[in-house]
Design an enzyme around this catalytic site. Structure first.
Site, short mmCIF file in Angstrom:
data_model
loop_
_atom_site.label_atom_id
_atom_site.label_comp_id
_atom_site.label_asym_id
_atom_site.label_seq_id
_atom_site.Cartn_x
_atom_site.Cartn_y
_atom_site.Cartn_z
N ASN A 1 29.10 43.23 43.13
CA ASN A 1 30.04 42.76 41.85
C ASN A 1 30.01 41.17 41.72
O ASN A 1 30.78 40.94 40.64
CB ASN A 1 31.43 43.53 42.02
CG ASN A 1 31.63 45.06 41.82
OD1 ASN A 1 30.40 45.65 41.39
ND2 ASN A 1 32.50 45.60 42.67
N ASN B 1 34.04 48.79 32.06
CA ASN B 1 34.76 49.79 31.39
C ASN B 1 36.25 49.45 31.06
O ASN B 1 36.86 49.23 32.14
CB ASN B 1 34.65 51.29 32.03
CG ASN B 1 33.30 51.85 32.23
OD1 ASN B 1 32.65 51.92 31.26
ND2 ASN B 1 32.76 52.02 33.46
N CYS C 1 41.04 45.46 43.37
CA CYS C 1 40.01 44.96 42.66
C CYS C 1 40.62 44.61 41.36
O CYS C 1 41.14 45.81 40.67
CB CYS C 1 38.67 45.95 42.54
SG CYS C 1 37.82 46.27 44.02
N CYS D 1 34.07 54.80 35.23
CA CYS D 1 33.95 54.00 36.60
C CYS D 1 34.90 52.84 36.35
O CYS D 1 35.02 52.29 35.39
CB CYS D 1 32.57 53.11 36.86
SG CYS D 1 32.68 52.28 38.36
N SER E 1 30.58 55.23 47.82
CA SER E 1 30.81 53.80 47.62
C SER E 1 31.89 53.04 48.48
O SER E 1 32.92 53.76 48.64
CB SER E 1 31.06 53.69 46.13
OG SER E 1 31.03 52.52 45.58
N GLU F 1 42.43 62.06 40.78
CA GLU F 1 41.49 62.47 39.46
C GLU F 1 40.11 62.92 40.04
O GLU F 1 39.78 62.04 40.95
CB GLU F 1 41.63 61.49 38.44
CG GLU F 1 42.78 61.26 37.65
CD GLU F 1 42.86 60.51 36.40
OE1 GLU F 1 43.60 60.81 35.73
OE2 GLU F 1 42.16 59.42 36.44
#
EC number: 2.1.1.192
Length: 406
Positions: free
Chosen positions: A268, A342, A166, A385, A243, A91
Site C-alpha cells: 500500500n 473503495n 489502516c 475491499c 492477506s 461480515e
C-alpha cells in the site's frame, strides 16, 4: 454451548474417548461436520440416538455461524452479516467468478482465470479493468453452473473488528472486539457453502482471508481453521490466500508451516513515510523488515507472493511511487494487485484518476513485475475491499457516483 465445528479429528477422538466411545465415533462426527456440513447434532445420524441425546444434554452443538442478514449487489456479490453464538457479528462475502485477485500467482485458480477469454472490453469506472466473458459450455461446473458462474470466491473474517487501524479502511473504525475461534472462521465458509449448495470436488471454490480483522493477530485460530478447511471440508490450501497488513512474527511463523495458503502482503505504499501515515503499524515493522521476512518463505513451484497495493488519489499513486515499488520488489518472486480505493463515509481520501492507475500499472509491468487490477465487487452494498463494517439492513450505502463493477 460447546461448539463441535472447528475441532480437529484428534480433538474429536479425545472428546469421544471422554464419553466412553471408540475412536470410530470421532470419525463419524468429523465426516458429519465437514463432509456433510450438518447443522444440528440430531442430524449426525451415524451416531446412536442415545449418544446424540447425551451430546445435546451436555451442551454440545454444531456451532455454525448464522447468516443473520444478506445484501445482494447488482453485480451478484452477496454480503452476509454472520452472527456468532455470543451475538457478535462479522461480515463474509460471496463473489461469483471472483475479483481477479488470483491472477498471476501461479496457482490452479490463476490458471483458470487466465484460461478464460476476454470477449468484451467494457469501460467500468473509467476503464480500470476488462470484463470477462460468461462462457457457454457449463456442463462441468456443477451447482455453480446452475447459478450461472464458473467459480466463486468466499472472503472470510478472522476477528470481530480490527486493531490495525489502516486509515483508508472502514473496518478500522470498529476497533477490535475479539478474535474468532477456528470454528467461527471456518464456519463462515461452511454456512456459505450450504447456502449455495456447493459440492466440494466438483465446484471451484477459492477462499481469501481478507475480511474483517488481521489473520496474523489471531494466528493459531487462523491456522487451525485452515487445517479444518483442508482436512475436513476438502478445500486445498492452494485455493486459499491470506492477506496480512505486515505482522512480522506471523510472517515468520507462516514461513515454517507445512500446510499454508498463499500469502498476500498489503504493501500500500512505496516508502515508510507514506506507509506509516496510512498504516500506523509500519512504526512497529517497517517495509524492509517485512520484505526480508517474506523472502524467507519457501515458495512452491511457480508460486508467487502477492503484494496488494491500494491506490489512494495523490497519496501513493504517482510515477515516483511506482519507481520506488520497482526498487522494493527487485529480486522478489512477486506479483502486484492494484486496488482502486473503495470509498466509505468518514474517510478523507479520494479515488485515483484512471490515467494515473493506467500509468502506475504500465510502469510496473514494463519494470518486469506482473501487475493486475482487482475488480471491485459489491461496492453498492459495502462489500468491497476495505468496506466491511458490520452494516445492518437499516443502513443504506451512500456512494454517490460509484458504480458496482462486475
Amino acid at each position: 454451548m460447546h461448539a463441535l465445528f472447528g475441532k480437529t479429528l484428534p480433538e474429536l477422538t479425545e472428546l469421544m474417548a471422554g464419553l466412553g466411545q471408540k475412536p470410530y465415533r470421532a470419525r463419524q462426527v468429523f465426516e458429519a461436520l465437514y463432509k456433510q456440513r450438518v447443522g444440528l447434532v440430531e442430524d449426525v445420524t451415524t451416531l446412536s440416538q442415545e449418544l446424540r441425546d447425551r451430546l445435546t444434554s451436555e451442551g454440545f452443538a454444531i456451532g455454525l455461524p448464522e447468516i443473520a442478514q444478506t445484501a445482494k449487489s447488482v453485480d451478484g456479490t452477496e454480503r452476509y452479516l454472520m452472527r456468532m453464538a455470543d451475538g457478535e457479528t462479522v461480515e463474509t462475502v460471496w463473489m461469483p467468478d471472483g475479483d481477479g485477485g488470483e491472477r498471476g500467482d501461479g496457482s490452479e485458480a490463476a490458471e483458470e482465470e487466465s484460461a478464460e477469454v476476454v470477449v468484451a472490453e467494457e469501460a467500468v469506472d473509467g476503464g480500470y479493468w476488462s470484463r470477462r466473458g460468461n462462457g457457454r459450455d457449463r456442463s462441468n461446473f456443477g451447482t455453480l453452473a446452475e447459478q450461472g458462474f464458473r467459480r466463486a470466491t468466499i472472503c472470510i473474517s478472522s476477528q470481530v473488528g480490527c486493531a490495525v487501524n489502516c486509515q483508508f479502511c472502514l473496518t478500522a473504525k470498529l476497533g477490535i472486539k475479539r478474535n474468532l475461534t477456528a470454528g467461527e472462521i471456518a464456519g463462515q465458509v461452511a454456512a456459505v457453502l450450504n447456502r449455495h449448495r456447493i459440492q466440494i470436488g466438483k465446484d471451484r471454490i477459492n477462499l481469501v482471508f481478507m475480511g474483517m480483522g488481521e489473520p496474523f493477530l489471531n494466528y493459531e485460530q487462523f491456522m487451525q481453521s485452515v487445517r479444518v478447511l483442508v482436512e475436513g471440508i476438502g478445500i486445498p490450501e492452494s485455493r486459499m490466500t491470506v492477506s496480512t497488513s505486515g505482522i512480522l512474527p506471523g510472517i515468520e511463523a507462516f514461513a515454517k508451516e507445512t500446510m499454508r495458503p498463499k500469502l498476500a502482503l498489503s504493501l500500500n505504499a512505496s516508502n515508510d513515510v507514506v506507509r506509516e501515515r496510512i498504516m500506523p503499524i509500519t512504526r512497529k515493522w517497517n517495509i524492509a523488515a517485512l520484505l526480508e521476512a517474506v523472502q524467507k518463505i519457501p515458495l512452491r513451484t511457480r508460486e508467487w507472493v502477492t503484494f496488494e497495493y491500494v491506490l489512494l488519489g495523490e497519496v501513493n499513486d504517482q510515477p515516483e511511487h511506482a519507481r520506488e515499488v520497482l526498487e522494493l520488489l527487485d529480486g522478489i518472486r512477486a506479483k502486484v494487485n492494484l486496488i482502486v480505493w473503495n470509498p466509505g463515509p468518514g474517510i478523507d481520501y479520494h479515488q485515483p484518476k484512471p490515467a494515473d492507475v493506467a500509468v502506475f500499472q504500465k510502469m510496473l509491468i514494463e519494470g518486469g513485475i506482473a501487475t493486475y487490477i482487482r475488480r471491485p465487487r459489491g461496492r453498492d452494498i459495502y462489500a468491497a475491499c476495505g468496506q466491511l463494517k458490520r452494516t445492518v439492513a437499516e443502513e443504506k450505502p451512500q456512494l454517490v457516483g460509484i458504480s458496482a463493477a462486475s
